[in-house]
Design a protein around this motif. Structure first.
Motif, PDB file in Angstrom:
ATOM      1  N   GLU A  57       0.821  -1.211   0.000  1.00 51.53           N
ATOM      2  CA  GLU A  57       0.000   0.000   0.000  1.00 51.53           C
ATOM      3  C   GLU A  57       0.855   1.261   0.000  1.00 51.53           C
ATOM      4  O   GLU A  57       0.516   2.256  -0.658  1.00 51.53           O
ATOM      5  CB  GLU A  57      -0.946  -0.008   1.205  1.00 51.53           C
ATOM      6  CG  GLU A  57      -2.019  -1.079   1.108  1.00 51.53           C
ATOM      7  CD  GLU A  57      -2.975  -1.061   2.293  1.00 51.53           C
ATOM      8  OE1 GLU A  57      -2.829  -0.157   3.161  1.00 51.53           O
ATOM      9  OE2 GLU A  57      -3.878  -1.909   2.348  1.00 51.53           O
ATOM     10  N   ALA A  58       1.975   1.230   0.727  1.00 48.78           N
ATOM     11  CA  ALA A  58       2.840   2.407   0.789  1.00 48.78           C
ATOM     12  C   ALA A  58       3.428   2.730  -0.580  1.00 48.78           C
ATOM     13  O   ALA A  58       3.525   3.904  -0.974  1.00 48.78           O
ATOM     14  CB  ALA A  58       3.956   2.182   1.811  1.00 48.78           C
ATOM     15  N   GLU A  59       3.814   1.695  -1.324  1.00 49.46           N
ATOM     16  CA  GLU A  59       4.390   1.924  -2.653  1.00 49.46           C
ATOM     17  C   GLU A  59       3.355   2.538  -3.592  1.00 49.46           C
ATOM     18  O   GLU A  59       3.655   3.487  -4.329  1.00 49.46           O
ATOM     19  CB  GLU A  59       4.914   0.618  -3.237  1.00 49.46           C
ATOM     20  CG  GLU A  59       5.570   0.783  -4.605  1.00 49.46           C
ATOM     21  CD  GLU A  59       6.152  -0.510  -5.133  1.00 49.46           C
ATOM     22  OE1 GLU A  59       5.866  -0.848  -6.309  1.00 49.46           O
ATOM     23  OE2 GLU A  59       6.881  -1.179  -4.381  1.00 49.46           O
ATOM     24  N   VAL A  60       2.147   2.014  -3.587  1.00 50.02           N
ATOM     25  CA  VAL A  60       1.095   2.579  -4.439  1.00 50.02           C
ATOM     26  C   VAL A  60       0.851   4.044  -4.077  1.00 50.02           C
ATOM     27  O   VAL A  60       0.722   4.910  -4.953  1.00 50.02           O
ATOM     28  CB  VAL A  60      -0.197   1.762  -4.315  1.00 50.02           C
ATOM     29  CG1 VAL A  60      -1.372   2.486  -4.986  1.00 50.02           C
ATOM     30  CG2 VAL A  60      -0.018   0.383  -4.934  1.00 50.02           C
ATOM     31  N   GLY A  61       0.803   4.345  -2.776  1.00 44.63           N
ATOM     32  CA  GLY A  61       0.596   5.721  -2.348  1.00 44.63           C
ATOM     33  C   GLY A  61       1.689   6.645  -2.834  1.00 44.63           C
ATOM     34  O   GLY A  61       1.413   7.766  -3.288  1.00 44.63           O
ATOM     35  N   GLN A  62       2.943   6.196  -2.781  1.00 39.96           N
ATOM     36  CA  GLN A  62       4.055   7.027  -3.228  1.00 39.96           C
ATOM     37  C   GLN A  62       4.028   7.227  -4.743  1.00 39.96           C
ATOM     38  O   GLN A  62       4.295   8.321  -5.246  1.00 39.96           O
ATOM     39  CB  GLN A  62       5.388   6.405  -2.818  1.00 39.96           C
ATOM     40  CG  GLN A  62       6.605   7.255  -3.178  1.00 39.96           C
ATOM     41  CD  GLN A  62       6.548   8.628  -2.539  1.00 39.96           C
ATOM     42  OE1 GLN A  62       6.454   8.740  -1.311  1.00 39.96           O
ATOM     43  NE2 GLN A  62       6.597   9.689  -3.354  1.00 39.96           N
ATOM     44  N   LEU A  63       3.701   6.178  -5.481  1.00 37.40           N
ATOM     45  CA  LEU A  63       3.632   6.298  -6.939  1.00 37.40           C
ATOM     46  C   LEU A  63       2.572   7.316  -7.359  1.00 37.40           C
ATOM     47  O   LEU A  63       2.798   8.139  -8.248  1.00 37.40           O
ATOM     48  CB  LEU A  63       3.338   4.927  -7.551  1.00 37.40           C
ATOM     49  CG  LEU A  63       4.460   3.894  -7.437  1.00 37.40           C
ATOM     50  CD1 LEU A  63       3.947   2.519  -7.824  1.00 37.40           C
ATOM     51  CD2 LEU A  63       5.655   4.284  -8.308  1.00 37.40           C
TER      52      LEU A  63
END
Length: 261
Positions: A57-63
């Motif tokens: 979830e953190a990666e999607v948020g950063q992208l």
């Protein structure tokens, strides 16, 4: 600048509906995209952020935050897709934030699930509410098919379930003779040919099967651009058909006042 001058003489504009920022490489990715827009006379790009095949979830948020930053830095030229992983419990919240807060105008599905997985259905229904297109990575491979990599068959299943959804099947399904055959006759499916195997007659075949009004220019930049441009220029098309592919179809697809059909 010679290339840009030539492009503008041939067609009024190009809209590239399939480009990327690579996660962790914001500066280089955006620099390359802007350089290509300047060099080749590209008027607008639609961008999604990507990194690992199965992000948390953190990666999607950063992208998505990276794409939003790029949109703010380049208003009018850069539009954003909200990238979601249907495998995440917060996927619907991510989509709502991307459209309502960030001002994105499309949703991107990659390889976290097949596009016809039931977990995708609430996201598609929300996109129908927003009247925004869904860019679906679709790639049929002879070898090394990813575990949940969508093919044209999955896109067709989703299109039949939701005829009011605007679906943009990327890469001609990875193999146009497989992908386009699967969705032929489904008028809520558009097609881009970004990153396809570079066959001269792919575009001709697609126009013959689904019509020039269902094909949208996409490049997969910063991976490639000129080969995809060359596919259109070398195809046996009228200038009107080329203009539809280069920009007119994208204008209609992303117009939230226009419904499917």
């Amino acid at each position: 600048m010679k290339h840009a001058a030539y492009r503008k003489a041939v067609t009024p504009m190009i809209i590239d509906a399939h480009t990327h920022i690579w996660g962790g490489d914001y500066e280089n990715s955006t620099r390359e995209l802007l350089r290509a827009c300047d060099l080749f006379g590209i008027s607008k790009i639609h961008v999604s952020g990507l990194k690992s095949h199965y992000p948390d979830e953190a990666e999607v948020g950063q992208l998505n935050a990276d794409v939003y930053r790029f949109m703010k830095e380049q208003p009018g030229m850069v539009e954003g897709y909200c990238y979601v992983s249907p495998a995440h419990a917060n996927a619907l919240d991510v989509l709502n934030r991307g459209i309502e807060q960030y001002g994105m105008n499309g949703m991107k599905l990659w390889v976290a699930t097949f596009c016809d997985d039931p977990r995708v259905f609430p996201l598609v229904e929300r996109c129908i509410d927003f009247n925004i297109p869904i860019l679906i990575h679709s790639f049929h491979k002879a070898v090394d098919q990813l575990t949940y990599e969508t093919t044209g068959v999955h896109v067709a299943n989703l299109a039949r379930r939701y005829p009011e959804a605007k679906l943009l099947m990327a890469h001609f399904g990875g193999n146009c003779y497989h992908g386009i055959r699967a969705v032929r006759g489904l008028r809520n499916v558009w097609h881009d040919f970004s990153g396809t195997p570079f066959r001269r007659d792919d575009v001709d075949y697609a126009v013959e099967r689904v019509g020039a009004d269902r094909i949208v220019f996409g490049s997969d930049m910063p991976i490639t651009y000129l080969v995809n441009y060359g596919q259109v220029e070398e195809a046996d098309l009228s200038q009107e058909d080329k203009d539809r592919i280069y920009y007119k179809n994208a204008l209609e697809l992303f117009d939230r006042s226009l419904k499917v059909g």
